[in-house]
Write a protein that holds these residues in place. Structure first.
Motif, PDB file in Angstrom:
ATOM      1  N   ALA A  62       0.827  -1.212   0.000  1.00 23.46           N
ATOM      2  CA  ALA A  62       0.000   0.000   0.000  1.00 23.46           C
ATOM      3  C   ALA A  62       0.866   1.270   0.000  1.00 23.46           C
ATOM      4  CB  ALA A  62      -0.944  -0.011   1.200  1.00 23.46           C
ATOM      5  N   ASN A  63       2.172   1.112  -0.343  1.00 24.26           N
ATOM      6  CA  ASN A  63       3.082   2.258  -0.442  1.00 24.26           C
ATOM      7  C   ASN A  63       3.144   3.044   0.876  1.00 24.26           C
ATOM      8  OD1 ASN A  63       4.892   3.977  -1.841  1.00 24.26           O
ATOM      9  ND2 ASN A  63       3.252   5.404  -2.312  1.00 24.26           N
ATOM     10  N   THR A  64       3.210   2.296   1.990  1.00 25.41           N
ATOM     11  CA  THR A  64       3.132   2.928   3.309  1.00 25.41           C
ATOM     12  C   THR A  64       4.304   2.513   4.195  1.00 25.41           C
ATOM     13  OG1 THR A  64       0.721   2.932   3.116  1.00 25.41           O
ATOM     14  CG2 THR A  64       1.629   3.238   5.319  1.00 25.41           C
ATOM     15  N   VAL A  65       4.989   3.518   4.736  1.00 23.83           N
ATOM     16  CA  VAL A  65       6.111   3.334   5.654  1.00 23.83           C
ATOM     17  C   VAL A  65       5.571   3.343   7.085  1.00 23.83           C
ATOM     18  CG1 VAL A  65       8.236   4.421   6.518  1.00 23.83           C
ATOM     19  CG2 VAL A  65       7.680   4.525   4.083  1.00 23.83           C
ATOM     20  N   ILE A  66       6.124   2.510   7.955  1.00 29.27           N
ATOM     21  CA  ILE A  66       5.716   2.451   9.368  1.00 29.27           C
ATOM     22  C   ILE A  66       6.851   2.997  10.229  1.00 29.27           C
ATOM     23  CG2 ILE A  66       5.065   0.932  11.288  1.00 29.27           C
ATOM     24  CD1 ILE A  66       4.283  -1.154   9.057  1.00 29.27           C
ATOM     25  N   LEU A  67       6.512   3.902  11.149  1.00 27.19           N
ATOM     26  CA  LEU A  67       7.466   4.415  12.139  1.00 27.19           C
ATOM     27  C   LEU A  67       6.824   4.328  13.520  1.00 27.19           C
ATOM     28  CD1 LEU A  67       8.619   7.680  10.318  1.00 27.19           C
ATOM     29  CD2 LEU A  67       9.967   5.580  10.586  1.00 27.19           C
ATOM     30  N   GLY A  68       7.498   3.681  14.450  1.00 27.28           N
ATOM     31  CA  GLY A  68       7.030   3.642  15.834  1.00 27.28           C
ATOM     32  C   GLY A  68       7.779   4.692  16.628  1.00 27.28           C
ATOM     33  N   VAL A  69       7.092   5.351  17.573  1.00 28.87           N
ATOM     34  CA  VAL A  69       7.713   6.428  18.354  1.00 28.87           C
ATOM     35  C   VAL A  69       7.385   6.265  19.837  1.00 28.87           C
ATOM     36  CG1 VAL A  69       7.901   8.936  18.688  1.00 28.87           C
ATOM     37  CG2 VAL A  69       7.326   8.038  16.416  1.00 28.87           C
ATOM     38  N   SER A  70       8.413   6.380  20.678  1.00 27.30           N
ATOM     39  CA  SER A  70       8.201   6.509  22.120  1.00 27.30           C
ATOM     40  C   SER A  70       9.322   7.371  22.685  1.00 27.30           C
ATOM     41  CB  SER A  70       8.172   5.137  22.808  1.00 27.30           C
ATOM     42  OG  SER A  70       9.485   4.630  22.951  1.00 27.30           O
ATOM     43  N   ARG A  71       9.230   7.648  23.983  1.00 28.29           N
ATOM     44  CA  ARG A  71      10.253   8.488  24.628  1.00 28.29           C
ATOM     45  C   ARG A  71      11.432   7.665  25.134  1.00 28.29           C
ATOM     46  NH1 ARG A  71       6.770  11.912  28.861  1.00 28.29           N
ATOM     47  NH2 ARG A  71       6.418   9.795  29.566  1.00 28.29           N
ATOM     48  N   ASP A  72      11.462   6.388  24.806  1.00 32.32           N
ATOM     49  CA  ASP A  72      12.560   5.528  25.247  1.00 32.32           C
ATOM     50  C   ASP A  72      13.872   5.952  24.589  1.00 32.32           C
ATOM     51  OD1 ASP A  72      11.256   3.302  26.864  1.00 32.32           O
ATOM     52  OD2 ASP A  72      10.035   3.280  25.049  1.00 32.32           O
ATOM     53  N   SER A  73      14.982   5.598  25.230  1.00 33.02           N
ATOM     54  CA  SER A  73      16.303   5.894  24.666  1.00 33.02           C
ATOM     55  C   SER A  73      16.492   5.104  23.371  1.00 33.02           C
ATOM     56  CB  SER A  73      17.396   5.499  25.656  1.00 33.02           C
ATOM     57  OG  SER A  73      17.422   4.082  25.792  1.00 33.02           O
ATOM     58  N   LEU A  74      17.432   5.548  22.567  1.00 28.09           N
ATOM     59  CA  LEU A  74      17.717   4.841  21.317  1.00 28.09           C
ATOM     60  C   LEU A  74      18.157   3.410  21.616  1.00 28.09           C
ATOM     61  CD1 LEU A  74      17.665   5.243  18.308  1.00 28.09           C
ATOM     62  CD2 LEU A  74      20.035   6.021  18.407  1.00 28.09           C
ATOM     63  N   ARG A  75      18.916   3.238  22.668  1.00 29.61           N
ATOM     64  CA  ARG A  75      19.366   1.897  23.033  1.00 29.61           C
ATOM     65  C   ARG A  75      18.175   0.992  23.377  1.00 29.61           C
ATOM     66  NH1 ARG A  75      24.206   0.578  27.201  1.00 29.61           N
ATOM     67  NH2 ARG A  75      24.371  -1.611  26.660  1.00 29.61           N
ATOM     68  N   ALA A  76      17.216   1.528  24.140  1.00 29.46           N
ATOM     69  CA  ALA A  76      16.019   0.736  24.483  1.00 29.46           C
ATOM     70  C   ALA A  76      15.227   0.400  23.215  1.00 29.46           C
ATOM     71  CB  ALA A  76      15.145   1.503  25.473  1.00 29.46           C
ATOM     72  N   GLN A  77      15.161   1.354  22.297  1.00 32.55           N
ATOM     73  CA  GLN A  77      14.452   1.122  21.027  1.00 32.55           C
ATOM     74  C   GLN A  77      15.167   0.048  20.203  1.00 32.55           C
ATOM     75  OE1 GLN A  77      11.601   2.165  21.299  1.00 32.55           O
ATOM     76  NE2 GLN A  77      11.266   4.241  20.577  1.00 32.55           N
ATOM     77  N   GLU A  78      16.508   0.123  20.144  1.00 26.75           N
ATOM     78  CA  GLU A  78      17.289  -0.883  19.409  1.00 26.75           C
ATOM     79  C   GLU A  78      17.036  -2.281  19.979  1.00 26.75           C
ATOM     80  OE1 GLU A  78      18.933  -0.457  16.686  1.00 26.75           O
ATOM     81  OE2 GLU A  78      19.775   1.552  16.648  1.00 26.75           O
ATOM     82  N   ASN A  79      17.062  -2.383  21.319  1.00 22.42           N
ATOM     83  CA  ASN A  79      16.838  -3.671  21.970  1.00 22.42           C
ATOM     84  C   ASN A  79      15.434  -4.196  21.695  1.00 22.42           C
ATOM     85  OD1 ASN A  79      19.417  -3.576  23.048  1.00 22.42           O
ATOM     86  ND2 ASN A  79      18.753  -2.817  25.040  1.00 22.42           N
ATOM     87  N   PHE A  80      14.450  -3.315  21.778  1.00 25.99           N
ATOM     88  CA  PHE A  80      13.045  -3.668  21.532  1.00 25.99           C
ATOM     89  C   PHE A  80      12.880  -4.171  20.095  1.00 25.99           C
ATOM     90  CE2 PHE A  80       8.467  -1.773  21.283  1.00 25.99           C
ATOM     91  CZ  PHE A  80       7.886  -2.952  21.722  1.00 25.99           C
ATOM     92  N   LYS A  81      13.452  -3.437  19.154  1.00 23.73           N
ATOM     93  CA  LYS A  81      13.348  -3.809  17.730  1.00 23.73           C
ATOM     94  C   LYS A  81      14.002  -5.167  17.488  1.00 23.73           C
ATOM     95  CE  LYS A  81      14.549  -2.423  13.061  1.00 23.73           C
ATOM     96  NZ  LYS A  81      15.111  -1.436  12.168  1.00 23.73           N
ATOM     97  N   ALA A  82      15.206  -5.355  18.040  1.00 27.87           N
ATOM     98  CA  ALA A  82      15.940  -6.609  17.821  1.00 27.87           C
ATOM     99  C   ALA A  82      15.217  -7.796  18.465  1.00 27.87           C
ATOM    100  CB  ALA A  82      17.360  -6.488  18.377  1.00 27.87           C
TER     101      ALA A  82
END
Length: 158
Positions: A62-82
């Motif tokens: 559907a030609n749509t990009v997904i971005l998730g956002v929270s106030r967590d640190s980049l490191r917490a986001q990296e860990n969550f994503k992985a």
């Protein structure tokens, strides 16, 4: 002043997983989903992210990009994503600039105490950078299917 459906969304710049610089203007030509969640690696946020992950091929179609956002640190986001094997980027919005733009910081109650936190919300921005749909106070179950249907309809209309 909150963004209104049909209005252009102001450009923003943020740091995302993979040390990626994300700007809304660089995504013109694609629909963009920006979904806000309270905290990485918590049950509701994990379920919601997993739903987006599992539907990503349909969002891509559907030609749509997904971005998730929270106030967590980049490191917490990296860990969550992985850990959750997310196939889209997560933005670390520790200065709350993106949260403020979308007006998602709300007074919340937890265990009888009030605090400011992210209200689970999703925004669908069309390929021209205008807000097409918004969902505030989201309940996770069935939400991603609703967002996908809106993205598909938007893509079909363009």
């Amino acid at each position: 002043m909150p963004i209104e459906v049909g209005q252009p969304v102001a450009d923003f710049a943020a740091t995302a997983t993979g040390d990626t610089a994300v700007t809304l203007s660089a995504l013109r030509g694609k629909n963009v989903i920006v979904y806000f969640y309270p905290k990485a690696s918590t049950p509701g946020c994990t379920t919601e992210g997993g739903d987006f992950r599992d539907r990503k091929p349909a969002f891509d179609a559907a030609n749509t990009v997904i971005l998730g956002v929270s106030r967590d640190s980049l490191r917490a986001q990296e860990n969550f994503k992985a850990k959750q094997d997310f196939n889209f980027d997560l933005i670390s919005d520790q200065d709350e600039s993106v949260c403020t733009l979308f007006d998602v910081i709300k007074l919340k109650k937890m265990y009888g105490k009030e605090h400011l936190g992210i209200e689970r919300s999703t925004f669908l921005i069309d390929k021209d950078g205008k807000l097409a749909n918004e969902w505030r106070g989201v309940k996770v179950t069935g939400h991603v299917d609703e967002v996908l249907a809106a993205a598909e309809a938007l893509n079909a209309a363009h």
